[in-house]
Design a protein around this motif. Structure first.
Motif, PDB file in Angstrom:
ATOM      1  N   GLY A 146      -8.140   4.143   8.445  1.00 58.86           N
ATOM      2  CA  GLY A 146      -7.183   4.388   9.214  1.00 58.86           C
ATOM      3  C   GLY A 146      -5.686   4.502   8.430  1.00 58.86           C
ATOM      4  N   LYS A 147      -4.532   4.666   9.141  1.00 55.59           N
ATOM      5  CA  LYS A 147      -3.340   4.594   8.451  1.00 55.59           C
ATOM      6  C   LYS A 147      -2.580   3.387   8.369  1.00 55.59           C
ATOM      7  CE  LYS A 147       0.206   6.899  10.096  1.00 55.59           C
ATOM      8  NZ  LYS A 147       1.002   7.648  10.494  1.00 55.59           N
ATOM      9  N   VAL A 148      -1.740   2.927   7.271  1.00 56.16           N
ATOM     10  CA  VAL A 148      -0.911   1.752   7.376  1.00 56.16           C
ATOM     11  C   VAL A 148       0.169   2.092   8.189  1.00 56.16           C
ATOM     12  CG1 VAL A 148       0.370   0.092   5.991  1.00 56.16           C
ATOM     13  CG2 VAL A 148      -2.011   1.205   5.228  1.00 56.16           C
ATOM     14  N   ASP A 149       0.530   1.518   9.214  1.00 53.91           N
ATOM     15  CA  ASP A 149       1.705   2.177  10.088  1.00 53.91           C
ATOM     16  C   ASP A 149       2.934   1.197   9.347  1.00 53.91           C
ATOM     17  OD1 ASP A 149       0.931   4.045  11.698  1.00 53.91           O
ATOM     18  OD2 ASP A 149       0.056   3.074  13.184  1.00 53.91           O
ATOM     19  N   ASN A 150       2.801   0.015   9.415  1.00 56.82           N
ATOM     20  CA  ASN A 150       3.719  -1.079   9.083  1.00 56.82           C
ATOM     21  C   ASN A 150       3.367  -1.973   8.149  1.00 56.82           C
ATOM     22  OD1 ASN A 150       5.964  -0.142  10.821  1.00 56.82           O
ATOM     23  ND2 ASN A 150       4.858  -0.711  12.464  1.00 56.82           N
ATOM     24  N   GLY A 151       4.494  -2.468   7.392  1.00 53.30           N
ATOM     25  CA  GLY A 151       4.094  -3.569   6.413  1.00 53.30           C
ATOM     26  C   GLY A 151       2.931  -2.694   5.165  1.00 53.30           C
ATOM     27  N   CYS A 152       2.336  -3.870   4.587  1.00 50.08           N
ATOM     28  CA  CYS A 152       1.153  -3.427   3.730  1.00 50.08           C
ATOM     29  C   CYS A 152      -0.135  -4.161   3.733  1.00 50.08           C
ATOM     30  CB  CYS A 152       1.902  -3.332   1.920  1.00 50.08           C
ATOM     31  SG  CYS A 152       1.907  -4.857   1.454  1.00 50.08           S
ATOM     32  N   LEU A 153      -0.906  -3.595   3.325  1.00 59.63           N
ATOM     33  CA  LEU A 153      -2.272  -4.349   3.159  1.00 59.63           C
ATOM     34  C   LEU A 153      -2.707  -4.633   1.760  1.00 59.63           C
ATOM     35  CD1 LEU A 153      -4.163  -4.784   5.665  1.00 59.63           C
ATOM     36  CD2 LEU A 153      -5.410  -2.666   5.071  1.00 59.63           C
ATOM     37  N   LYS A 154      -3.185  -5.811   1.719  1.00 51.69           N
ATOM     38  CA  LYS A 154      -3.421  -6.344   0.451  1.00 51.69           C
ATOM     39  C   LYS A 154      -4.861  -6.960   0.405  1.00 51.69           C
ATOM     40  CE  LYS A 154       1.029  -7.815  -1.377  1.00 51.69           C
ATOM     41  NZ  LYS A 154       1.928  -8.355  -0.374  1.00 51.69           N
ATOM     42  N   ILE A 155      -5.837  -7.057  -0.939  1.00 56.85           N
ATOM     43  CA  ILE A 155      -6.755  -7.596  -1.033  1.00 56.85           C
ATOM     44  C   ILE A 155      -6.561  -9.106  -0.820  1.00 56.85           C
ATOM     45  CG2 ILE A 155      -8.554  -8.235  -2.985  1.00 56.85           C
ATOM     46  CD1 ILE A 155      -9.150  -5.446  -2.764  1.00 56.85           C
ATOM     47  N   ASN A 156      -7.684  -9.683  -0.244  1.00 61.13           N
ATOM     48  CA  ASN A 156      -7.805 -10.805   0.038  1.00 61.13           C
ATOM     49  C   ASN A 156      -6.788 -11.537   1.073  1.00 61.13           C
ATOM     50  OD1 ASN A 156      -9.866 -11.572  -1.560  1.00 61.13           O
ATOM     51  ND2 ASN A 156      -8.833 -11.990  -3.278  1.00 61.13           N
ATOM     52  N   GLN A 157      -6.137 -10.511   1.775  1.00 64.35           N
ATOM     53  CA  GLN A 157      -5.150 -10.806   2.866  1.00 64.35           C
ATOM     54  C   GLN A 157      -6.030 -11.440   4.106  1.00 64.35           C
ATOM     55  OE1 GLN A 157      -2.567  -7.617   3.687  1.00 64.35           O
ATOM     56  NE2 GLN A 157      -1.753  -8.386   5.567  1.00 64.35           N
ATOM     57  N   GLU A 158      -5.396 -12.290   4.903  1.00 64.11           N
ATOM     58  CA  GLU A 158      -6.016 -12.995   5.885  1.00 64.11           C
ATOM     59  C   GLU A 158      -5.344 -11.945   7.167  1.00 64.11           C
ATOM     60  OE1 GLU A 158      -7.864 -15.738   6.684  1.00 64.11           O
ATOM     61  OE2 GLU A 158      -8.032 -16.164   4.565  1.00 64.11           O
ATOM     62  N   ALA A 159      -6.151 -11.927   8.124  1.00 60.89           N
ATOM     63  CA  ALA A 159      -5.580 -10.589   9.123  1.00 60.89           C
ATOM     64  C   ALA A 159      -6.423 -10.960  10.295  1.00 60.89           C
ATOM     65  CB  ALA A 159      -5.960  -9.369   8.858  1.00 60.89           C
ATOM     66  N   VAL A 160      -5.619 -10.220  11.611  1.00 57.88           N
ATOM     67  CA  VAL A 160      -6.660 -10.462  12.822  1.00 57.88           C
ATOM     68  C   VAL A 160      -6.725  -8.872  13.428  1.00 57.88           C
ATOM     69  CG1 VAL A 160      -6.203 -11.326  15.263  1.00 57.88           C
ATOM     70  CG2 VAL A 160      -5.338 -12.639  13.364  1.00 57.88           C
ATOM     71  N   VAL A 161      -8.111  -8.825  13.977  1.00 56.54           N
ATOM     72  CA  VAL A 161      -8.174  -7.448  14.358  1.00 56.54           C
ATOM     73  C   VAL A 161      -8.137  -7.618  16.132  1.00 56.54           C
ATOM     74  CG1 VAL A 161     -10.100  -6.013  14.939  1.00 56.54           C
ATOM     75  CG2 VAL A 161     -10.047  -7.100  12.718  1.00 56.54           C
ATOM     76  N   VAL A 162      -7.551  -6.637  16.578  1.00 63.46           N
ATOM     77  CA  VAL A 162      -7.177  -6.580  18.101  1.00 63.46           C
ATOM     78  C   VAL A 162      -7.138  -5.200  18.552  1.00 63.46           C
ATOM     79  CG1 VAL A 162      -5.583  -8.822  18.235  1.00 63.46           C
ATOM     80  CG2 VAL A 162      -4.562  -6.354  17.485  1.00 63.46           C
ATOM     81  N   ASN A 163      -7.248  -5.184  19.907  1.00 63.06           N
ATOM     82  CA  ASN A 163      -7.801  -3.817  20.502  1.00 63.06           C
ATOM     83  C   ASN A 163      -6.578  -3.646  21.631  1.00 63.06           C
ATOM     84  OD1 ASN A 163      -8.751  -1.406  21.824  1.00 63.06           O
ATOM     85  ND2 ASN A 163     -10.415  -1.894  20.390  1.00 63.06           N
ATOM     86  N   ALA A 164      -6.286  -2.713  21.806  1.00 59.02           N
ATOM     87  CA  ALA A 164      -5.074  -2.304  22.912  1.00 59.02           C
ATOM     88  C   ALA A 164      -5.845  -2.154  24.309  1.00 59.02           C
ATOM     89  CB  ALA A 164      -4.384  -0.979  22.807  1.00 59.02           C
ATOM     90  N   HIS A 165      -7.287  -1.565  24.218  1.00 58.71           N
ATOM     91  CA  HIS A 165      -7.925  -1.406  25.339  1.00 58.71           C
ATOM     92  C   HIS A 165      -8.615  -2.832  25.873  1.00 58.71           C
ATOM     93  CE1 HIS A 165      -6.976   2.670  26.037  1.00 58.71           C
ATOM     94  NE2 HIS A 165      -7.444   2.823  24.999  1.00 58.71           N
ATOM     95  N   ASP A 166      -8.771  -3.678  24.852  1.00 53.12           N
ATOM     96  CA  ASP A 166      -9.663  -5.025  25.055  1.00 53.12           C
ATOM     97  C   ASP A 166      -8.654  -6.245  24.513  1.00 53.12           C
ATOM     98  OD1 ASP A 166     -11.419  -6.929  25.139  1.00 53.12           O
ATOM     99  OD2 ASP A 166     -12.613  -6.114  23.347  1.00 53.12           O
TER     100      ASP A 166
END
Length: 609
Positions: free
Chosen positions: A227-247
């Motif tokens: 996918g494409k990084v839309d905002n911010g930046c993505l780093k290795i070992n970063q904590e993140a949350v996965v969400v979905n607009a349809h769910d």
């Protein structure tokens, strides 16, 4: 604060089937210096799957990246077939503009319209590339008019209409802005991309947001989200949350363990990715298309278009014929089930459902081609199973009326065959909507036809037009049921007993119709060995040997000559089978058989009908 990232461009290459997208990407890769000077490069290097290479079609969208003047151009090569349209819609979410490739002879085709419509809906700028300019019958000026007409039909804005045109020959390796320019290299196309396609923008200081648009799968690392990084930046070992607009319920905590960017044909590991980068993320077990990876502090899903629903289905069944298990490596229902569910990892338009019978699975897809590619892949991997005739998926409206999927079919045929095509498609409930002549003695017909009317038609179409016709279809929504269609007018020739086929038995059988088998092949009772020349099924004994007599005449033992059998390809066999038949698929053979092998039980079943 939004900012642009000037050292990156993200583009998708879209076009109708066979207009040269993949070859064009090859040239861009070569001329940007991705390959070493002496490196052996396959043609259409992006089509990595065997079936893609053999049929010359792209099935899965592919990512690659090239550098031109220190600017990284991420290129996505998309499929052109309507059956894989689901791929195109999603990929366009990752890019800031598209290159629309149009054949300089064929002009704007149905799929050109479909992919262009998707791009215009997302307000993407379009560069039109008129390809195959070196074809002797090229007509670039007329094709440009056709493309501009298409833009107007699709209500393009004034800015979209004011798009740049580039003439190219992907095969010759050159592009030019005017037809009089010298034929040198692809620089004019590179320059147009950099000047016309906007740089990706986003807020580098905002919370991370990455929308997953495609899924890759690898045995070692499992699912890989692209996918494409839309905002911010993505780093290795970063904590993140996965969400979905349809769910809205979905909220899953994850850690980014591996991060890749694309460089040429390879994935390169990176420590972090900034806005506008197209990245691949591995290590998240059940990541799906349409998921957004975000910051845990403020998780916000990016809206995402739903994937188009399947229109036809087939049953995949464990093979229970007398020859079962002799040629395949994986034959049990568990093997077949695991393989089908594994396919769901990468193919989003596919649905697999278990039925009340543990040995049968209902598999639904976007079209016959979509499902036949899956069958061919499984067969090559050593699976053995049987499939039923393709059937369309009906819907019902609020008044309980039956609705069925409709298609628009665009048929280009030599003038002398228009009559037979119109006649055949009208019998299959097709309505002729438009008819006009195109250059070279060809006529273009436009039909609106139920999807089930096209099942089993392609083989007949090629025979009727002596191989000179082209048919393209595109899904056109659901409409009220059009009534029954008779698929096949002729019956089947059925083997009466099990054994090995013998010339003597086949010789007397060939008077009854066209045979699919030759001498010395294994047959069993209930197997279909040919097509009858009448509208009924006939049972024959093809294992019958000649009885010896003690008087011999001079002409008694003349050699029997057999007509060569008609060998059916996978598509032809899927087209041929009727609703009471199955196709037995093994790594080595394709056999057609009746669902009920026992002749007495078969008669009883047909009388009940």
């Amino acid at each position: 604060m939004k900012m642009k990232r000037e050292d990156v461009r993200n583009i998708a290459i879209i076009a109708h089937v066979d207009h040269g997208k993949t070859t064009l990407v090859d040239e861009l890769l070569k001329q940007s210096g991705v390959f070493r000077a002496n490196q052996e490069v396959q043609e259409r290097v992006m089509d990595s799957n065997d079936i893609e290479r053999e049929r010359g079609i792209t099935i899965l969208s592919k990512n690659t990246a090239v550098f031109y003047k220190d600017i990284k151009i991420n290129i996505i090569d998309t499929p052109g077939h309507a059956d894989f349209g689901g791929e195109v819609e999603r990929v366009l979410k990752m890019v800031n503009g598209v290159v629309l490739v149009v054949d300089a002879f064929e002009g704007a085709m149905p799929q050109t319209k479909f992919v262009l419509m998707k791009a215009l809906e997302l307000n993407l700028p379009v560069i039109v590339c008129i390809n195959k300019i070196d074809r002797p019958e090229a007509r670039p000026d007329e094709v440009i008019d056709e493309v501009l007409e298409l833009f107007m039909d699709l209500d393009a804005s004034d800015e979209q209409l004011d798009c740049p045109f580039v003439y190219a020959s992907a095969k010759g390796g050159y592009a030019m802005l005017n037809l009089e320019d010298e034929k040198k290299d692809m620089v004019p196309l590179f320059e147009t991309i950099i000047n016309y396609i906007p740089a990706p923008e986003g807020d580098p200081d905002a919370n991370t947001q990455v929308l997953i648009s495609t899924i890759d799968y690898n045995e070692y690392v499992g699912r890989i989200g692209v996918g494409k990084v839309d905002n911010g930046c993505l780093k290795i070992n970063q904590e993140a949350v996965v969400v979905n607009a349809h769910d809205p319920e979905k909220q899953k905590k994850v850690r980014i363990s591996k991060l890749y960017e694309f460089d040429g044909l390879n994935k390169v590991e990176v420590k972090e990715a900034k806005i506008g980068s197209i990245v691949a993320v591995s290590g998240i077990a059940d990541i799906h298309i349409g998921d957004t990876i975000c910051d845990p502090e403020n998780p916000q899903a990016i809206p995402f278009q739903k994937i188009s629903e399947p229109t036809i289905s087939m049953n995949f069944i464990v093979n229970d014929s007398p020859l079962a298990g002799q040629e395949g490596k994986y034959v049990t229902s568990r093997h077949i089930r695991d393989r089908l569910f594994r396919e769901l990892n990468t193919d989003v338009s596919l649905r697999v459902e278990e039925t009340e019978n543990a040995d049968s699975f209902k598999v639904s897809g976007r079209g016959e081609l979509h499902l036949s590619v899956l069958i061919e892949n499984m067969r090559r991997e050593g699976y053995e199973f049987a499939v039923s005739k393709a059937e369309v998926l009906y819907h019902t409206d609020e008044n309980g009326k039956k609705l069925e999927p409709m298609e628009l079919a665009y048929v280009d045929v030599p003038d002398e065959f228009t009559g037979v095509v119109i006649d055949k498609l009208s019998q299959r409930k097709g309505e002729l909507q438009n008819m006009g002549s195109i250059s070279g003695g060809y006529t273009r017909l436009e039909f609106k036809i139920p999807s089930r009317g096209l099942i089993g038609y392609r083989g007949e179409f090629l025979t009727d037009t002596k191989g000179n016709g082209i048919i393209n279809t595109i899904f056109d929504g659901y409409e009220p049921y059009r009534g029954d269609i008779q698929y096949r007018k002729l019956g089947s020739l059925i083997a009466f007993e099990s054994g090995e086929s013998v010339t003597y038995g086949l010789f007397s059988a060939q008077e009854r119709g066209a045979l699919f088998i030759g001498p010395g092949e294994k047959v069993y009772s209930g197997m279909v060995i040919g097509q009858c020349s009448r509208a009924e099924d006939i049972e024959l004994n093809v294992c019958k040997k000649k009885h010896l007599t003690n008087t011999r005449s001079s002409s008694a033992d003349e050699a029997l000559t057999l007509t060569p059998p008609r060998r059916l390809s996978l598509e032809q066999a899927l087209d041929f089978i009727d609703t009471d038949e199955l196709l037995e698929v093994t790594p080595e053979s394709l056999r057609i058989r009746k669902k009920i092998l026992d002749p007495t039980l078969r008669k009883r079943a047909s009388m009940k009908k």
